[in-house]
Design a protein around this motif. Sequence first.
Motif, PDB file in Angstrom:
ATOM      1  N   PHE A  61       5.784  -7.434  -3.788  1.00 50.92           N
ATOM      2  CA  PHE A  61       4.693  -6.475  -3.993  1.00 50.92           C
ATOM      3  C   PHE A  61       5.054  -5.442  -5.055  1.00 50.92           C
ATOM      4  N   ILE A  65       3.162  -4.940  -8.690  1.00 48.19           N
ATOM      5  CA  ILE A  65       2.469  -3.703  -9.061  1.00 48.19           C
ATOM      6  C   ILE A  65       3.118  -3.072 -10.299  1.00 48.19           C
ATOM      7  N   VAL A 107       2.089  -4.181   3.797  1.00 46.57           N
ATOM      8  CA  VAL A 107       2.305  -5.512   3.239  1.00 46.57           C
ATOM      9  C   VAL A 107       2.589  -6.481   4.379  1.00 46.57           C
ATOM     10  N   THR A 137      -0.134 -10.082  -6.199  1.00 42.94           N
ATOM     11  CA  THR A 137      -0.352  -8.659  -6.474  1.00 42.94           C
ATOM     12  C   THR A 137      -0.802  -8.435  -7.912  1.00 42.94           C
TER      13      THR A 137
END
Length: 234
Positions: A61, A65, A107, A137
């Motif tokens: 994640f 990002i 998450v 993501t």
Amino acid sequence: IIDICNKPLIKPIVFGDMSSTMNCNILVTYDISEGGDYEDIRSYANFCPTDSAESSHVKGFIAGIKKFIIPYMNKIYLNSINSKGKKNKKPLTITEADIRTGLRAVVNANHLEPNFTGQAKDILAMDDVEEFVAETTLKYMEEWSKTNPHDLQKLCKYLKEIATLRISMDNKKVKLQNQFNSVQSGLPSKFVAPTETWKELFICEGDSAGGSIENHRHNPTQGVFPIRGMIINC
């Protein structure tokens, strides 16, 4: 996400995906409440709470990002051109630390054959999960940015303010350290003393000249003190 975010900057971004062996579901926003400038990620795998610092789905994640936000911020949003048509000499840049400031996320991942490690068996350690979550993501953050331009601008402005504040605080730390060094020694922070005994002191104009002299002096007996501004003729 409601429990861990007191004042969300944007409506939580919700996304997820599935493959033949795994799936993931993620919610993410930023907390702008007073004192909320820390990271809080809650993670789960196969219905079990997991270590959010070490588990593969959280690492994926963060990687995803970062891959979306950092290039967008640094290459598009912050890539400003001044009135003369030239780029700023020292442009503001976003770092991973900026992205994590105020970050709130949940998450969740599931795998048909999960591998848990660690003393408490609370770390999901699977490279395929990390890669899957990172790709998911990035994909959905890009889609979100196209359909939510207003929230995207709010997020960009927030991250810019965080980066500006970080640089300001770093500069203050440097100034405080220089001041501390001066107080301890009783001498200016840029003063360079000889290593053994005093015989000569060079007083020169500016850091550039000071650096040249420092590199070519006789270290045991010669000191250097660069001062600011033009030296009055003697």
